[in-house]
Design a protein around this motif. Structure first.
Motif, PDB file in Angstrom:
ATOM      1  N   VAL A   1       0.824  -1.483  -0.119  1.00 26.52           N
ATOM      2  CA  VAL A   1       0.184  -0.031   0.009  1.00 26.52           C
ATOM      3  C   VAL A   1       0.761   1.260  -0.159  1.00 26.52           C
ATOM      4  CG1 VAL A   1      -1.886   1.259   1.200  1.00 26.52           C
ATOM      5  CG2 VAL A   1      -1.925  -1.106   1.064  1.00 26.52           C
ATOM      6  N   LEU A   2       1.839   1.084   0.916  1.00 26.67           N
ATOM      7  CA  LEU A   2       2.839   2.448   1.061  1.00 26.67           C
ATOM      8  C   LEU A   2       3.605   2.708  -0.299  1.00 26.67           C
ATOM      9  CD1 LEU A   2       4.320   2.184   4.659  1.00 26.67           C
ATOM     10  CD2 LEU A   2       2.425   3.796   3.686  1.00 26.67           C
ATOM     11  N   ASN A   3       3.979   1.318  -1.086  1.00 31.33           N
ATOM     12  CA  ASN A   3       4.693   1.218  -2.214  1.00 31.33           C
ATOM     13  C   ASN A   3       3.745   2.036  -3.191  1.00 31.33           C
ATOM     14  OD1 ASN A   3       6.815   1.028  -3.954  1.00 31.33           O
ATOM     15  ND2 ASN A   3       5.890  -1.073  -4.584  1.00 31.33           N
ATOM     16  N   SER A   4       2.648   1.461  -3.247  1.00 30.68           N
ATOM     17  CA  SER A   4       1.547   2.149  -4.216  1.00 30.68           C
ATOM     18  C   SER A   4       1.431   3.982  -4.232  1.00 30.68           C
ATOM     19  CB  SER A   4       0.405   1.460  -4.405  1.00 30.68           C
ATOM     20  OG  SER A   4       0.392   0.186  -4.581  1.00 30.68           O
ATOM     21  N   LEU A   5       1.178   4.151  -3.017  1.00 29.42           N
ATOM     22  CA  LEU A   5       1.140   5.475  -2.698  1.00 29.42           C
ATOM     23  C   LEU A   5       2.181   6.333  -3.093  1.00 29.42           C
ATOM     24  CD1 LEU A   5      -0.843   5.381   1.072  1.00 29.42           C
ATOM     25  CD2 LEU A   5      -1.888   6.179  -1.376  1.00 29.42           C
ATOM     26  N   MET A   6       3.286   5.718  -3.011  1.00 29.31           N
ATOM     27  CA  MET A   6       4.631   6.470  -3.694  1.00 29.31           C
ATOM     28  C   MET A   6       4.665   6.594  -5.200  1.00 29.31           C
ATOM     29  SD  MET A   6       7.020   7.660  -1.631  1.00 29.31           S
ATOM     30  CE  MET A   6       8.615   7.433  -2.088  1.00 29.31           C
ATOM     31  N   LEU A   7       4.019   5.538  -5.470  1.00 31.60           N
ATOM     32  CA  LEU A   7       4.196   5.381  -7.227  1.00 31.60           C
ATOM     33  C   LEU A   7       3.108   6.665  -7.550  1.00 31.60           C
ATOM     34  CD1 LEU A   7       4.227   1.653  -7.694  1.00 31.60           C
ATOM     35  CD2 LEU A   7       6.066   3.204  -8.522  1.00 31.60           C
ATOM     36  N   ILE A   8       2.265   6.937  -6.824  1.00 31.14           N
ATOM     37  CA  ILE A   8       0.869   7.879  -7.172  1.00 31.14           C
ATOM     38  C   ILE A   8       1.534   9.208  -7.199  1.00 31.14           C
ATOM     39  CG2 ILE A   8      -1.042   8.686  -6.643  1.00 31.14           C
ATOM     40  CD1 ILE A   8      -2.110   5.631  -5.962  1.00 31.14           C
ATOM     41  N   ILE A   9       2.066   9.483  -5.929  1.00 28.60           N
ATOM     42  CA  ILE A   9       2.342  10.773  -5.662  1.00 28.60           C
ATOM     43  C   ILE A   9       3.692  11.532  -5.970  1.00 28.60           C
ATOM     44  CG2 ILE A   9       0.694  10.869  -3.703  1.00 28.60           C
ATOM     45  CD1 ILE A   9       3.208  11.216  -1.736  1.00 28.60           C
ATOM     46  N   THR A  10       4.759  10.497  -5.924  1.00 30.81           N
ATOM     47  CA  THR A  10       6.128  10.814  -6.001  1.00 30.81           C
ATOM     48  C   THR A  10       6.391  11.347  -7.551  1.00 30.81           C
ATOM     49  OG1 THR A  10       6.760   9.272  -4.391  1.00 30.81           O
ATOM     50  CG2 THR A  10       8.457  10.453  -5.688  1.00 30.81           C
ATOM     51  N   PRO A  11       5.838  10.809  -8.602  1.00 27.93           N
ATOM     52  CA  PRO A  11       6.035  11.404  -9.996  1.00 27.93           C
ATOM     53  C   PRO A  11       5.680  12.656 -10.088  1.00 27.93           C
ATOM     54  CG  PRO A  11       5.508   9.157 -10.108  1.00 27.93           C
ATOM     55  CD  PRO A  11       5.273   9.622  -8.868  1.00 27.93           C
ATOM     56  N   ASP A  12       4.699  13.200  -9.488  1.00 26.88           N
ATOM     57  CA  ASP A  12       3.978  14.530  -9.794  1.00 26.88           C
ATOM     58  C   ASP A  12       4.808  15.449  -9.006  1.00 26.88           C
ATOM     59  OD1 ASP A  12       1.775  13.826 -11.090  1.00 26.88           O
ATOM     60  OD2 ASP A  12       0.415  13.583  -9.627  1.00 26.88           O
ATOM     61  N   ILE A  13       5.345  15.271  -7.610  1.00 24.92           N
ATOM     62  CA  ILE A  13       6.387  16.018  -7.219  1.00 24.92           C
ATOM     63  C   ILE A  13       7.709  16.207  -7.809  1.00 24.92           C
ATOM     64  CG2 ILE A  13       7.774  16.159  -4.792  1.00 24.92           C
ATOM     65  CD1 ILE A  13       5.862  14.773  -3.379  1.00 24.92           C
ATOM     66  N   MET A  14       8.146  14.974  -8.370  1.00 25.56           N
ATOM     67  CA  MET A  14       9.572  15.131  -9.279  1.00 25.56           C
ATOM     68  C   MET A  14       9.322  16.062 -10.441  1.00 25.56           C
ATOM     69  SD  MET A  14      11.699  13.629  -7.643  1.00 25.56           S
ATOM     70  CE  MET A  14      12.261  12.504  -6.253  1.00 25.56           C
ATOM     71  N   GLN A  15       8.162  15.648 -11.164  1.00 25.29           N
ATOM     72  CA  GLN A  15       7.980  16.513 -12.224  1.00 25.29           C
ATOM     73  C   GLN A  15       7.873  18.339 -11.734  1.00 25.29           C
ATOM     74  OE1 GLN A  15       3.831  16.510 -13.713  1.00 25.29           O
ATOM     75  NE2 GLN A  15       4.341  17.048 -15.713  1.00 25.29           N
ATOM     76  N   TYR A  16       7.180  18.566 -10.806  1.00 23.47           N
ATOM     77  CA  TYR A  16       7.145  19.911 -10.109  1.00 23.47           C
ATOM     78  C   TYR A  16       8.681  20.470 -10.136  1.00 23.47           C
ATOM     79  CZ  TYR A  16       6.381  24.009  -7.429  1.00 23.47           C
ATOM     80  OH  TYR A  16       6.398  25.271  -6.759  1.00 23.47           O
ATOM     81  N   PHE A  17       9.470  19.621  -9.281  1.00 24.28           N
ATOM     82  CA  PHE A  17      10.756  19.867  -8.880  1.00 24.28           C
ATOM     83  C   PHE A  17      11.701  20.190 -10.294  1.00 24.28           C
ATOM     84  CE2 PHE A  17      11.382  17.028  -4.928  1.00 24.28           C
ATOM     85  CZ  PHE A  17      10.538  17.757  -4.493  1.00 24.28           C
ATOM     86  N   LYS A  18      11.509  19.512 -11.299  1.00 20.96           N
ATOM     87  CA  LYS A  18      12.352  19.718 -12.531  1.00 20.96           C
ATOM     88  C   LYS A  18      11.637  20.829 -13.359  1.00 20.96           C
ATOM     89  CE  LYS A  18      13.223  16.088 -15.618  1.00 20.96           C
ATOM     90  NZ  LYS A  18      13.137  15.048 -16.631  1.00 20.96           N
ATOM     91  N   LYS A  19      10.435  21.103 -13.230  1.00 24.88           N
ATOM     92  CA  LYS A  19       9.882  22.217 -13.973  1.00 24.88           C
ATOM     93  C   LYS A  19      10.353  23.659 -13.268  1.00 24.88           C
ATOM     94  CE  LYS A  19       5.533  23.946 -16.066  1.00 24.88           C
ATOM     95  NZ  LYS A  19       6.131  23.928 -17.380  1.00 24.88           N
ATOM     96  N   HIS A  20      10.280  23.569 -12.025  1.00 22.99           N
ATOM     97  CA  HIS A  20      10.777  24.831 -11.223  1.00 22.99           C
ATOM     98  C   HIS A  20      12.095  24.869 -10.531  1.00 22.99           C
ATOM     99  CE1 HIS A  20       6.435  26.168 -11.662  1.00 22.99           C
ATOM    100  NE2 HIS A  20       5.956  25.073 -11.403  1.00 22.99           N
ATOM    101  N   ASN A  21      13.155  23.699 -10.901  1.00 27.87           N
ATOM    102  CA  ASN A  21      14.463  23.762 -10.539  1.00 27.87           C
ATOM    103  C   ASN A  21      14.411  23.926  -9.048  1.00 27.87           C
ATOM    104  OD1 ASN A  21      17.062  23.461 -10.917  1.00 27.87           O
ATOM    105  ND2 ASN A  21      17.389  25.740 -10.908  1.00 27.87           N
ATOM    106  N   VAL A  22      13.458  23.203  -8.533  1.00 26.04           N
ATOM    107  CA  VAL A  22      13.499  23.128  -6.970  1.00 26.04           C
ATOM    108  C   VAL A  22      15.028  22.634  -6.406  1.00 26.04           C
ATOM    109  CG1 VAL A  22      12.398  22.204  -4.747  1.00 26.04           C
ATOM    110  CG2 VAL A  22      10.998  23.044  -6.754  1.00 26.04           C
ATOM    111  N   CYS A  23      15.089  21.384  -7.056  1.00 23.28           N
ATOM    112  CA  CYS A  23      16.180  20.797  -6.484  1.00 23.28           C
ATOM    113  C   CYS A  23      17.732  21.364  -6.607  1.00 23.28           C
ATOM    114  CB  CYS A  23      16.523  19.260  -7.288  1.00 23.28           C
ATOM    115  SG  CYS A  23      15.271  18.160  -6.830  1.00 23.28           S
TER     116      CYS A  23
END
Length: 248
Positions: A167-189
């Motif tokens: 369940v935790l693994n599935s939740l990570m698969l759902i939310i993390t890609p959207d966070i990473m996409q935001y990081f790339k777009k706005h150069n958060v990292c």
């Protein structure tokens, strides 16, 4: 200015959204009924004109919410719940595409703290190898001064797999890609030193190797502290639209 307020932002749907919406329309129109089997991924992707990656992501989300089910030797079928329930669930899912980024990050911190602790308790020797490989791939990209967001994501997903909690693994698969996409777009990292990220990943791996859940939880909280502080600087109501753009 008053005339400008009469206009609303144009939201461009992602391929995943469009697939989910089309399945909803087929269900509500009665063309797809409970128990109906979907065509194979190959046939569906060809018919829809989308790549299998987008199709698979849409089907995984629909399956996670119980709208679709995968049965051995039967393929993927529509769940046996009423049309109103199915339609409501899918509408809610589509609404999640404009997520509150602050809430996404807060959820990630909670999820990953528990994931890191469980990984330290439940990991296998093969999990350690997988995490080490992901860490090395990330390090190589950093040393080459290349974009390493996807390798960073893979490292965290390998830790999630080691938790042995589906369940935790599935939740990570759902939310993390959207966070990473935001990081790339706005150069958060770009605000975080790459060397520090690698060092914290190494600390997390060592905690998991040593089966020390308390230390693993502490390391991941420290690792995500900069991101947690970052979201506090966002204006209230800041959201992502369907293509990852910032809505203010």
């Amino acid at each position: 200015m008053e005339i400008l307020n009469n206009f609303s932002q144009i939201v461009v749907e992602s391929p995943v959204d469009k697939i989910i919406r089309q399945i909803r329309d087929l269900i509500t129109s009665g063309q797809l009924k409970a128990g109906d089997r979907l065509p194979s991924e190959r046939k569906l992707s060809e018919k829809l004109g989308v790549g299998r990656t987008h199709l698979r992501e849409a089907l995984q989300k629909l399956e996670f919410y119980g709208i679709l089910k995968t049965r051995p030797q039967s393929g993927t079928v529509v769940a046996g719940m009423g049309i109103p329930a199915l339609e409501g669930l899918i509408t809610d899912m589509l609404g999640l595409q404009g997520r509150d980024f602050k809430s996404l990050v807060e959820t990630r911190v909670i999820l990953e703290t528990n994931i890191a602790q469980l990984a330290a308790e439940n990991r296998s020797d093969s999990d350690i190898i997988e995490i080490e490989n992901a860490l090395n791939a990330h390090r190589i990209k950093i040393e080459r001064n290349e974009d390493a967001v996807e390798e960073d994501l893979l490292f965290h997903l390998k830790v999630a797999e080691a938790s042995k909690n589906s369940v935790l693994n599935s939740l990570m698969l759902i939310i993390t890609p959207d966070i990473m996409q935001y990081f790339k777009k706005h150069n958060v990292c770009g605000e975080v030193k790459a060397e520090l990220v690698i060092d914290q990943h190494e600390q997390l791996l060592q905690s998991i190797i040593e089966r020390n859940p308390d230390q693993a939880g502490g390391v991941i909280r420290e690792h995500l502290r900069d991101i947690s502080e970052y979201v506090k600087t966002l204006k209230n109501g800041t959201k992502l639209d369907s293509d990852g753009s910032l809505i203010t």
